[in-house]
Design a protein around this motif. Structure first.
Motif: not given
Ligand code: PMP
Length: 287
Positions: A48-50, A143-145, A150-152, A182-189, A206-213, A244-247
């Motif tokens: 998923g990450h690749a 206030i992000r772009w 895109i995971k910039t 929208t989402e958490g600073t580094s995670n989906n909500a 939002i970022l399409h979280g791999i953990t979310r999927a 929340i979810t994140s890797a």
């Molecule tokens: N949203 C944002 C803004 C993130 O930075 C992250 C973690 N990188 C996620 C969601 C969760 O993504 P993942 O489950 O792929 O870690």
């Protein structure tokens, strides 16, 4: 002990790995990244990450610097060389170092991408005290772009958001745009109401979280109801549960939102069950 890191085809001690001052990752945040968790020395959801890495690169007119198999081999080699049991592998690809500063993209034929990977050891990653007690979050304006899918490496605002949370005595921040989370600073909500799991639908917002999927797939397999739609902070404060979810955090309960405590103020049953299923399945499928 110095870590062994990967930089552009070489395994080096971290103290000997350096990147040019003209690197566009440094000058312009012109790069993308991935974070893959490692449990018991094996990679969680590597495929998923690749795939998301390739998607992020292509969205910015860059190509995968190598095959998925070669990338997997580097991840595994770093796990081996650093004796990593539990932790994270951070990967970053930038548009390289053209030798001067210019807004125009360099020609990829003469400016190769910069590829960096390093490990972060987190003993007992799946057993964190935060997960046991649950998180307090505050809300902040998003206030992000406009291409958050895109995971910039433009992480200044998320980083500021974590600092705002810390200053407010909380653990993290949920970002709000047009009145909706929208989402958490580094995670989906997520919130849970009357047994339904509610999380914002996928879009550029939002970022399409791999953990979310993975979590939504496991939830549906366990006959839990999932609703993909946005929600307000007020709806979240009135929910039965939130998480929340994140890797790196897997599934972690949220117990307080802007000072309002959810339920009994302890991780709820849905969040706990999803965390358990996610960890079990991830360990079983790790490579
Ligand atoms: N949203 C944002 C803004 C993130 O930075 C992250 C973690 N990188 C996620 C969601 C969760 O993504 P993942 O489950 O792929 O870690």
């Amino acid at each position: 002990m110095a870590r062994t890191v990967y930089l552009n085809g070489e395994y080096l001690p971290e103290t000997e790995a350096s990147v040019s001052i003209f690197d566009r990752g440094f000058l312009m945040a012109d790069g993308v990244y991935e974070v893959t968790s490692v449990l018991g020395g094996r990679l969680v959801d590597f495929a998923g990450h690749a795939k998301r890495l390739e998607r992020s690169l292509n969205a910015l007119d860059m190509k995968m610097p190598m095959t998925e198999e070669a990338l997997l081999e580097i991840h595994r080699e770093l796990v081996r060389r650093n004796d990593l049991e539990d932790g994270l592998i951070y990967l970053q690809v930038t548009r390289g170092a053209p030798g001067d500063r210019d807004f125009i993209f360099p020609d990829p034929a003469t400016t190769p991408l910069t590829v960096v990977l390093f490990t972060q050891s987190k003993p007992n990653l799946a057993d964190s005290p935060e997960a046991k007690r649950g998180l307090k979050v505050i809300s902040i304006e998003d206030i992000r772009w406009g291409r958050r899918d895109i995971k910039t490496v433009q992480l200044l605002y998320p980083s500021m958001g974590k600092m705002m949370a810390k200053a407010a005595g909380a653990d993290d921040a949920w970002m709000v745009e047009d009145g909706k989370v929208t989402e958490g600073t580094s995670n989906n909500a997520y919130i849970v109401k009357d047994g339904r799991i509610i999380t914002r639908e996928l879009s550029h917002d939002i970022l399409h979280g791999i953990t979310r999927a993975a979590v939504l797939r496991f939830a549906e397999e366990a006959q839990m109801k999932v609703e993909e739609r946005s929600f307000t902070i007020e709806e979240a404060q009135a929910a039965d549960e939130a998480f929340i979810t994140s890797a790196s955090s897997f599934v972690t309960a949220v117990i307080q939102i802007d000072g309002v405590t959810l339920g009994e103020g302890v991780p709820g049953p849905v969040a706990q069950r999803l965390r358990q299923i996610y960890l079990e399945e991830s360990r079983a499928r790790a490579v």
